[in-house]
Design a protein around this motif. Structure first.
Motif, mmCIF file in Angstrom:
data_model
loop_
_atom_site.group_PDB
_atom_site.id
_atom_site.type_symbol
_atom_site.label_atom_id
_atom_site.label_comp_id
_atom_site.label_asym_id
_atom_site.label_seq_id
_atom_site.Cartn_x
_atom_site.Cartn_y
_atom_site.Cartn_z
ATOM 1 N N GLU A 326 -14.765 31.836 20.314
ATOM 2 C CA GLU A 326 -14.540 30.964 19.211
ATOM 3 C C GLU A 326 -14.960 29.558 19.441
ATOM 4 O O GLU A 326 -15.472 28.815 18.752
ATOM 5 N N CYS A 327 -14.406 29.110 20.486
ATOM 6 C CA CYS A 327 -14.738 27.574 21.166
ATOM 7 C C CYS A 327 -16.347 27.775 21.178
ATOM 8 O O CYS A 327 -16.745 26.511 20.950
ATOM 9 N N GLU A 328 -16.890 28.477 21.801
ATOM 10 C CA GLU A 328 -18.402 28.386 22.163
ATOM 11 C C GLU A 328 -18.956 28.234 20.793
ATOM 12 O O GLU A 328 -20.089 27.701 20.866
ATOM 13 N N GLN A 329 -18.659 29.025 20.076
ATOM 14 C CA GLN A 329 -19.185 28.843 18.521
ATOM 15 C C GLN A 329 -19.254 27.662 17.949
ATOM 16 O O GLN A 329 -20.412 26.895 17.448
ATOM 17 N N LEU A 330 -18.031 26.939 18.180
ATOM 18 C CA LEU A 330 -17.903 25.645 17.638
ATOM 19 C C LEU A 330 -18.884 24.735 18.400
ATOM 20 O O LEU A 330 -19.597 23.836 17.787
ATOM 21 N N GLU A 331 -19.000 24.601 19.892
ATOM 22 C CA GLU A 331 -19.624 24.058 20.483
ATOM 23 C C GLU A 331 -21.240 24.101 20.267
ATOM 24 O O GLU A 331 -22.010 23.109 20.148
ATOM 25 N N GLN A 332 -21.575 25.335 20.030
ATOM 26 C CA GLN A 332 -23.125 25.737 19.938
ATOM 27 C C GLN A 332 -23.569 25.289 18.398
ATOM 28 O O GLN A 332 -24.664 25.091 18.312
ATOM 29 N N SER A 333 -22.440 25.248 17.697
ATOM 30 C CA SER A 333 -23.114 24.862 16.261
ATOM 31 C C SER A 333 -23.697 23.370 16.159
ATOM 32 O O SER A 333 -24.271 22.813 15.298
ATOM 33 N N PHE A 334 -23.362 22.496 17.268
ATOM 34 C CA PHE A 334 -24.007 21.311 17.588
ATOM 35 C C PHE A 334 -25.135 21.695 18.408
ATOM 36 O O PHE A 334 -26.105 20.870 18.364
ATOM 37 N N SER A 335 -24.887 21.987 19.655
ATOM 38 C CA SER A 335 -26.145 22.134 20.954
ATOM 39 C C SER A 335 -27.075 23.192 20.543
ATOM 40 O O SER A 335 -28.092 22.761 21.209
ATOM 41 N N HIS A 336 -26.725 24.143 19.950
ATOM 42 C CA HIS A 336 -27.722 24.966 19.568
ATOM 43 C C HIS A 336 -27.779 25.580 18.268
ATOM 44 O O HIS A 336 -27.847 26.699 17.866
ATOM 45 N N ASN A 337 -27.846 24.549 17.421
ATOM 46 C CA ASN A 337 -28.164 24.543 15.844
ATOM 47 C C ASN A 337 -29.793 24.395 15.461
ATOM 48 O O ASN A 337 -30.059 23.484 15.565
ATOM 49 N N PRO A 338 -30.313 25.564 15.139
ATOM 50 C CA PRO A 338 -31.486 25.454 14.683
ATOM 51 C C PRO A 338 -31.915 24.563 13.510
ATOM 52 O O PRO A 338 -32.822 23.690 13.559
ATOM 53 N N CYS A 339 -30.895 24.443 12.488
ATOM 54 C CA CYS A 339 -31.283 23.543 11.467
ATOM 55 C C CYS A 339 -31.115 22.213 11.554
ATOM 56 O O CYS A 339 -31.720 21.348 11.232
ATOM 57 N N LEU A 340 -29.962 21.814 12.627
ATOM 58 C CA LEU A 340 -29.762 20.496 13.067
ATOM 59 C C LEU A 340 -30.954 20.200 13.872
ATOM 60 O O LEU A 340 -31.476 18.758 13.579
ATOM 61 N N THR A 341 -31.298 20.807 14.783
ATOM 62 C CA THR A 341 -32.294 20.582 15.595
ATOM 63 C C THR A 341 -33.876 20.287 14.943
ATOM 64 O O THR A 341 -34.384 19.142 15.233
#
Length: 396
Positions: A326-341
């Motif tokens: 759950e923590c990694e999903q939260l972190e990756q919603s910023f660091s590995h988010n194709p929409c944001l990138t």
């Protein structure tokens, strides 16, 4: 292909606006329109404050609201499902509270958000659903006014982050708000809550073009000075946690604050990849608006280095135990988010293209030139949509 969300349609120019002789009658018509019609052009029709007033006038609705308020659990807990809470929620389902929203720059925003989060469990009490954004889904295209002649004071090869910084300095409002957070965030003994408050004031009030220009100015990978200026836009030494927090702890702090919870829900709503192909829930402009809305909250993101445009939360997932995934999903919603990138890359490219297209005009000495990222009829923007002409932002 550009599409508009049904709740965020842009105003369209009336043909009469193109003719000066029709200007005065058109302005008089706009001024004579009743407030509800003007509001429908781009402002809230059903704010949670208005909906609460209607509910107070109905004894059944008012009693149900007060009872549901006592049922509202901590965001980290499962919603309460006692019979009386379910009954109170059911009684509110037909009220205007169920569809109420808030606006980022509305008066009494905190009160509006408090009402929204009180009523939110009634939408799904007993059948949990994730938070959805409380904000009215409106994104407007604001023309960019730039006094490009003043950029001649800079060296011709100055990086774009420095140019955007100067453009902010040339605008009184942008300059005042930027100096306010600069002072609050650069004191020797920084008080983080004051720094964050001033950052929120800047990103909420300086204008979309200013805020995006400051934070999303393009830099060459080899230009470390430019990258450092961009990364220091939000004063990381003061605005971000001093230690290495756990990402779930940051989220817990965020969910305990109605404003931060609202900005996080807005980000999750508009920057959420809907499938493994990275298809985004909404358009890029809404994702960027939601992303910038998090700056100045407990979940403030930032660029991770001076050499690229990768962003992340200032936290780690070490020590998350059985909540590691759950923590990694939260972190990756910023660091590995194709929409944001993709949204960040597109905006940086637009900023770079804006200056490259106008470089020849600058050499010819044009002054006070008006450019628009997306041309819009200025009269309709000014009077129907209450848009303002603003300068692009800066970093220090």
């Amino acid at each position: 292909m550009h599409t508009e969300h049904p709740r965020g349609k842009l105003c369209r120019a009336h043909p009469a606006m193109a003719h000066p002789e029709n200007l005065l009658p058109a302005l008089l018509l706009l001024l004579l329109l009743p407030p509800p019609l003007l509001g429908a052009a781009g402002r809230l029709v059903n704010s949670c404050i208005q909906a609460r007033r209607k509910c107070q006038a109905d004894p059944t609705c008012n009693a149900a609201y007060h009872h549901l308020n006592s049922c509202t659990p901590s965001p980290a807990e499962e919603p309460a499902v006692s019979a009386d809470c379910l009954e109170a929620a059911q009684q509110l389902r037909n009220s205007s509270l169920m569809s109420c929203t808030c606006h980022r720059r509305m008066k009494n925003q905190t009160t509006c958000l408090d009402i929204y989060w009180t009523v939110h469990p009634a939408r799904s009490l007993g059948d949990y659903e994730p938070d959805v954004s409380p904000y009215e889904d409106t994104v407007t295209r604001k023309p960019l006014k730039m006094n490009l002649s003043k950029l001649s004071m800079l060296k011709p090869d100055s990086d774009l982050c420095l140019k955007f910084a100067m453009l902010c300095t040339l605008n009184d409002k942008c300059d005042r708000l930027r100096k306010a957070y600069g002072e609050a965030c650069s004191r020797p003994h920084c008080q983080r809550h004051i720094c964050l408050r001033q950052l929120r004031a800047f990103f909420d009030n300086a204008g979309v073009s200013h805020a995006q220009g400051l934070l999303l100015c393009p830099c060459a990978p080899s230009d470390l000075g430019c990258g450092q200026r961009r990364r220091n836009t939000i004063a990381p030494s003061c605005a971000l946690p001093s230690g290495t927090s756990n990402c779930l702890e940051l989220r817990r702090l965020c969910l305990s604050d109605p404003l931060c919870r609202s900005r996080l829900a807005d980000f999750q709503t508009h920057c959420h990849p809907m499938d493994i192909l990275g298809t985004c829930a909404t358009e890029q402009s809404r994702c960027l608006q939601a992303y910038l809305g998090l700056i100045g909250t407990a979940m403030t993101p930032n660029f991770v280095s001076n050499v690229n445009a990768s962003v992340a939360l200032s936290c780690t997932c070490r020590g998350s135990g059985n909540l590691q995934e759950e923590c990694e999903q939260l972190e990756q919603s910023f660091s590995h988010n194709p929409c944001l990138t993709t949204a960040i890359a597109f905006q940086m490219h637009s900023h770079s293209k804006l200056f490259s297209q106008d470089s020849t005009s600058l050499g010819k000495g044009h002054q006070n030139k008006i450019l628009a990222l997306r041309p819009q009829p200025w009269m309709l923007s000014l009077f129907s949509c209450t848009l303002t002409l603003i300068l692009l932002p800066t970093s220090w």
